[in-house]
Design an enzyme around this catalytic site. Structure first.
Site, PDB file in Angstrom:
ATOM      1  N   LYS A 240      36.052  58.893  46.359  1.00 54.81           N
ATOM      2  CA  LYS A 240      34.410  59.074  46.127  1.00 54.81           C
ATOM      3  C   LYS A 240      33.988  58.391  46.895  1.00 54.81           C
ATOM      4  O   LYS A 240      34.938  58.198  48.158  1.00 54.81           O
ATOM      5  CB  LYS A 240      34.354  58.180  44.871  1.00 54.81           C
ATOM      6  CG  LYS A 240      34.808  58.225  43.250  1.00 54.81           C
ATOM      7  CD  LYS A 240      34.899  57.525  42.255  1.00 54.81           C
ATOM      8  CE  LYS A 240      34.694  58.264  40.732  1.00 54.81           C
ATOM      9  NZ  LYS A 240      35.158  57.685  39.942  1.00 54.81           N
ATOM     10  N   ARG A 275      42.958  57.794  38.164  1.00 58.80           N
ATOM     11  CA  ARG A 275      42.737  59.088  37.659  1.00 58.80           C
ATOM     12  C   ARG A 275      42.407  59.893  39.132  1.00 58.80           C
ATOM     13  O   ARG A 275      41.671  59.229  39.602  1.00 58.80           O
ATOM     14  CB  ARG A 275      41.229  58.872  36.507  1.00 58.80           C
ATOM     15  CG  ARG A 275      41.306  60.113  36.547  1.00 58.80           C
ATOM     16  CD  ARG A 275      39.842  60.427  36.298  1.00 58.80           C
ATOM     17  NE  ARG A 275      39.402  61.734  35.375  1.00 58.80           N
ATOM     18  CZ  ARG A 275      38.371  62.035  35.793  1.00 58.80           C
ATOM     19  NH1 ARG A 275      37.700  61.422  37.293  1.00 58.80           N
ATOM     20  NH2 ARG A 275      38.019  63.512  35.874  1.00 58.80           N
TER      21      ARG A 275
END
Length: 305
Positions: A240, A275
């Site tokens: 991210k 995740r």
């Protein structure tokens, strides 16, 4: 309930299902999957526009990638047919289903838990019928129909916090107290969802979903407050933007080392799941970290898959 007094590699986590699942044991409450320490949820994006791997895992490539994630040690494979990157436009439910349903059907019987990453109740319902075992909803099950779908199927759900919606969530995120607001929302939603009959709930603080870099860092530092509760916590920082900003890495595909660092922090703070895109690298790092922090003579941490 996780054993919070133990070092994180020994903490016990569980998910309860209303139907038989791979690795599940029958209990009076349903079929339970349990593991110690921090397990890995592998990301399988079957979309053309995801921020890191859009278009790479379509058709037969999706099945090959799913099996690779399983073999690398993923406890759960999270299949998503709609990008939720910042600025992403929603796609029709039929398109999303056309992407995820064939993959889920093909993976039934492959011996791995399957999650569907969707905000749409109609997609969740069809995905569960096609073989998914749980629902990962970035909108936090705010839609009562999504709660009904999960409860009716006996499927656990991941409740994530998101301010706004993907198309606009990064325009101007603002909180008076990001930790109090995010944790308060997650706990209240978990109580509501469980009260409506969903058999188990995961909490996800939603890093990058309507949050600035400082918001994300505050939530990462405050993880012990969230993991100290009764709900298992999932953390997803893989590739991210916060990793890119912290490490000055503009290319998402090059952010796996920073992602591992953030997820090791999450594991040490009691996260039950991370995740990730790079499953093998995370499984290896988590095993080494667990060995370092386990009591002398303890058995090595094994993959729960």
């Amino acid at each position: 309930m996780p054993e919070r007094q133990a070092p994180w590699p020994q903490q016990l986590h569980r998910l309860t299902f209303g139907f038989p699942v791979p690795g599940g044991l029958r209990t009076p409450q349903g079929w339970e999957v349990t593991w110690r320490g921090c397990a890995v949820m592998g990301i399988l994006n079957v979309t053309p526009d995801s921020f890191s791997d859009g278009g790479r895992h379509l058709g037969a490539a999706a099945l090959t990638q799913a099996r690779a994630l399983r073999d690398a040690g993923a406890l759960i494979i999270d299949v998503g047919g709609e990008s939720t990157r910042p600025g992403a436009e929603p796609v029709p439910a039929e398109v999303e289903l056309d992407r995820v349903r064939p993959v889920l059907r093909a993976l039934v019987g492959e011996g791995v838990l399957l999650s569907v990453d969707t905000r749409k109740p109609e997609v969740a319902r069809a995905a569960l019928e096609a073989g998914a075992h749980l629902v990962n909803d970035v909108s936090g099950l705010r839609d009562p129909q999504m709660v009904q779908v999960c409860a009716g199927a006996g499927a656990p759900a991941c409740v994530m916090h998101m301010q706004g919606e993907p198309r606009t969530m990064q325009d101007a995120p603002h909180y008076a107290d990001v930790v109090a607001e995010v944790h308060g929302f997650l706990r209240a939603q978990a109580e509501r969802v469980r009260g409506a009959g969903v058999p188990a709930v995961l909490l996800d603080p939603g890093l990058g979903f309507g949050k600035t870099l400082e918001h994300n860092l505050a939530l990462l530092r405050a993880l012990p407050d969230l993991t100290a509760g009764e709900w298992p916590v999932l953390v997803g920082a893989s590739r991210k933007g916060l990793v890119g900003r912290l490490a000055d890495v503009p290319d998402p595909a090059q952010r796996d080392p920073g992602s591992v660092a953030l997820h090791l922090h999450a594991a040490r703070q009691g996260a039950a799941l991370v995740r990730v895109h790079a499953v093998a690298e995370h499984v290896q790092a988590l095993r080494v970290q667990a060995a370092l922090e386990s009591p002398p003579g303890a058995a090595p941490l094994q993959s729960p898959a």
